[in-house]
Scaffold this motif. Structure first.
Motif, PDB file in Angstrom:
ATOM      1  N   GLU A 159     -12.810  -3.151   5.740  1.00 40.22           N
ATOM      2  CA  GLU A 159     -11.503  -2.635   5.333  1.00 40.22           C
ATOM      3  C   GLU A 159     -10.367  -3.536   5.838  1.00 40.22           C
ATOM      4  O   GLU A 159      -9.390  -3.774   5.128  1.00 40.22           O
ATOM      5  CB  GLU A 159     -11.322  -1.204   5.855  1.00 40.22           C
ATOM      6  CG  GLU A 159     -10.099  -0.535   5.256  1.00 40.22           C
ATOM      7  CD  GLU A 159     -10.054   0.971   5.537  1.00 40.22           C
ATOM      8  OE1 GLU A 159     -11.086   1.639   5.331  1.00 40.22           O
ATOM      9  OE2 GLU A 159      -8.996   1.450   5.957  1.00 40.22           O
ATOM     10  N   GLY A 163      -3.698   5.562   3.849  1.00 42.73           N
ATOM     11  CA  GLY A 163      -5.054   5.272   4.311  1.00 42.73           C
ATOM     12  C   GLY A 163      -6.079   5.363   3.183  1.00 42.73           C
ATOM     13  O   GLY A 163      -7.052   4.600   3.139  1.00 42.73           O
ATOM     14  N   SER A 215     -10.169  -6.671   3.706  1.00 50.86           N
ATOM     15  CA  SER A 215      -9.558  -6.346   2.418  1.00 50.86           C
ATOM     16  C   SER A 215      -8.043  -6.214   2.561  1.00 50.86           C
ATOM     17  O   SER A 215      -7.278  -6.822   1.805  1.00 50.86           O
ATOM     18  CB  SER A 215     -10.159  -5.049   1.877  1.00 50.86           C
ATOM     19  OG  SER A 215      -9.411  -4.563   0.786  1.00 50.86           O
ATOM     20  N   ALA A 216      -7.620  -5.442   3.546  1.00 52.59           N
ATOM     21  CA  ALA A 216      -6.173  -5.264   3.750  1.00 52.59           C
ATOM     22  C   ALA A 216      -5.508  -6.599   4.072  1.00 52.59           C
ATOM     23  O   ALA A 216      -4.374  -6.860   3.661  1.00 52.59           O
ATOM     24  CB  ALA A 216      -5.921  -4.254   4.865  1.00 52.59           C
ATOM     25  N   ALA A 259      -1.581  -6.635   4.291  1.00 54.48           N
ATOM     26  CA  ALA A 259      -1.252  -5.266   4.707  1.00 54.48           C
ATOM     27  C   ALA A 259      -1.748  -4.948   6.121  1.00 54.48           C
ATOM     28  O   ALA A 259      -2.010  -3.796   6.432  1.00 54.48           O
ATOM     29  CB  ALA A 259      -1.832  -4.274   3.707  1.00 54.48           C
ATOM     30  N   TYR A 317       0.831  -1.201   0.000  1.00 56.80           N
ATOM     31  CA  TYR A 317       0.000   0.000   0.000  1.00 56.80           C
ATOM     32  C   TYR A 317       0.869   1.257   0.000  1.00 56.80           C
ATOM     33  O   TYR A 317       0.522   2.272  -0.590  1.00 56.80           O
ATOM     34  CB  TYR A 317      -0.940   0.003   1.220  1.00 56.80           C
ATOM     35  CG  TYR A 317      -2.081  -1.001   1.125  1.00 56.80           C
ATOM     36  CD1 TYR A 317      -2.216  -1.843   0.019  1.00 56.80           C
ATOM     37  CD2 TYR A 317      -3.026  -1.096   2.136  1.00 56.80           C
ATOM     38  CE1 TYR A 317      -3.267  -2.753  -0.061  1.00 56.80           C
ATOM     39  CE2 TYR A 317      -4.082  -1.999   2.064  1.00 56.80           C
ATOM     40  CZ  TYR A 317      -4.200  -2.831   0.961  1.00 56.80           C
ATOM     41  OH  TYR A 317      -5.233  -3.715   0.885  1.00 56.80           O
ATOM     42  N   ARG A 331      -5.788   2.226   1.096  1.00 61.97           N
ATOM     43  CA  ARG A 331      -6.399   1.107   1.804  1.00 61.97           C
ATOM     44  C   ARG A 331      -7.930   1.134   1.719  1.00 61.97           C
ATOM     45  O   ARG A 331      -8.568   0.123   1.436  1.00 61.97           O
ATOM     46  CB  ARG A 331      -5.934   1.149   3.267  1.00 61.97           C
ATOM     47  CG  ARG A 331      -6.475   0.053   4.121  1.00 61.97           C
ATOM     48  CD  ARG A 331      -5.566  -0.094   5.315  1.00 61.97           C
ATOM     49  NE  ARG A 331      -6.334  -0.324   6.533  1.00 61.97           N
ATOM     50  CZ  ARG A 331      -5.843  -0.974   7.581  1.00 61.97           C
ATOM     51  NH1 ARG A 331      -4.600  -1.438   7.558  1.00 61.97           N
ATOM     52  NH2 ARG A 331      -6.572  -1.147   8.647  1.00 61.97           N
ATOM     53  N   SER A 332      -8.507   2.327   1.905  1.00 56.59           N
ATOM     54  CA  SER A 332      -9.971   2.384   1.880  1.00 56.59           C
ATOM     55  C   SER A 332     -10.500   2.254   0.450  1.00 56.59           C
ATOM     56  O   SER A 332     -11.546   1.643   0.226  1.00 56.59           O
ATOM     57  CB  SER A 332     -10.483   3.653   2.559  1.00 56.59           C
ATOM     58  OG  SER A 332     -10.228   4.770   1.754  1.00 56.59           O
TER      59      SER A 332
END
Ligand SMILES: [Zn+2]
Lengths: 183, 199
Positions: free
Chosen positions: B15, A159, B18-19, B24, A147, A162-163
């Protein structure tokens, strides 16, 4: 400086052998990413060729050798998107048009025919995603970038990456609810 | 929060899940996901569905070995063409303010002591712009090819013509010097070919 960075540094200084090693090493991954976006092999190979020629001609633009992979995959992604646009539309997922509209007969893809239709559906759902969600998702899943690397390339906070990726997956889930079930 | 199956933890889980698929998550976040999934059936089900989707999403077409080899050759051939074009352009730039024929007669063309150099003007060829000897080239310019097929010499990198449509370029290669003076459209284009003869 690790081995890859050493190669990239040599490539930047016009070392042909280093360039060829990078070509051999990254061709397969660039092809997979390009195929995911373009949906067909011929276009994907054109993307691979364009990208590696650009690696050579734009090598001076790569300021930090550590950024090679993000730089490479972003170029591949952008080139693939351009190619699809130039062809005048969304990616056409691999030759399964006769199955494309077939709704799944059951909750899960249990038959070979359904699996082929599903592959096409996933390709279409991905192609239909808004760009700001699709790009970070493809870079993460097919460029194998962190990321942080994606955020660096796209110039936005981690961030946000990620979102957006989470949103991308939710949009895919909604579109493919017939295959993967509903909440 | 992590043990609340119906509270805001579920919202946050989308979230985190997903990460998690991208590797991550921090160690703490991973613990948070595990703790929540252990007590929340709907998030467990969501995790399973997202994993299934992920498998499909990441499924890739693989390149065939033959395709990889063919593309490799294609890329390297393009680079070679690019490199020889770049060399052609570099050779056509006047060095240290010299005229092309001065370069040819001295300096870069100085023969070694053992060799006598005789300059032979081989041919003055006139061709028409738009004629078959003028080939479209890169960057808005044109390239000219020597009319003789066996010579195989290509004068590359002729710059775009000026306002009157005139352009000139020169090239040298292993004992042969070439200069192309391209006239405006309709005018005569002259291709000079000179060789040195060693004894
Ligand atoms: Zn939950």
């Amino acid at each position: 400086m690790d081995e890859l960075e050493g190669l990239v540094e040599r490539m930047r200084q016009d070392d042909r052998a280093a360039y060829e090693v990078l070509l051999d090493r990254f061709q397969p991954a660039v092809f997979r990413l390009a195929h995911r976006v373009t949906g067909n092999r011929e276009d994907a190979w054109d993307v691979v060729q364009d990208v590696f020629l650009a690696v050579h001609t734009k090598r001076d633009e790569l300021r930090e050798v550590s950024r090679f992979r993000p730089w490479l995959y972003r170029m591949a992604y952008c080139r693939a998107v351009d190619m699809v646009r130039a062809r005048g539309g969304r990616a056409a997922p691999a030759g399964d048009d006769f199955l494309a509209s077939a709704a799944p007969a059951s909750a899960g893809p249990t038959h070979v025919v359904e699996a082929a239709a599903l592959t096409g559906e996933v390709g279409r759902a991905l192609a239909a995603l808004p760009e700001r969600f699709r790009e970070p998702l493809v870079l993460a899943t097919h460029g194998d970038l962190t990321y942080e690397q994606i955020a660096g390339e796209l110039g936005c906070p981690v961030g946000t990456v990620r979102s957006r990726i989470a949103t991308a997956r939710q949009l895919l889930r909604e579109r493919l609810a017939a295959w993967f079930g509903v909440n | 929060m992590t043990s609340d199956p119906t509270g805001s933890g579920c919202e946050q889980m989308l979230e985190l899940l997903s990460a998690g698929l991208d590797g991550a998550l921090t160690f703490r976040e991973r613990e948070q996901v595990e703790a929540h999934a252990a007590v929340c059936e709907s998030c467990r089900a969501e995790q399973a569905r997202m994993s299934a989707l992920e498998g499909e999403l990441r499924r890739c077409e693989e390149p065939a070995p033959g395709e990889l080899a063919a593309n490799r050759a294609r890329v390297l051939a393009s680079l070679d063409r690019e490199a020889s074009r770049a060399r052609g352009v570099a050779a056509s730039r006047p060095r240290q303010g010299r005229r092309w024929w001065q370069m040819f007669l001295g300096g870069a063309w100085q023969p070694s002591m053992a060799l006598a150099l005789a300059v032979v003007l081989l041919a003055v060829v006139t061709v028409r712009r738009q004629g078959p000897a003028i080939l479209p080239g890169a960057a808005g310019g044109v390239a000219a090819q020597a009319p003789s097929a066996e010579s195989g010499l290509v004068l590359a990198g002729l710059p775009p013509p000026d306002e009157d449509g005139r352009a000139a370029a020169q090239s040298d290669r292993e004992g042969v010097a070439m200069r192309l003076d391209a006239g405006a459209p309709g005018e005569t284009t002259i291709l000079w070919v000179m060789t040195n003869e060693t004894k």
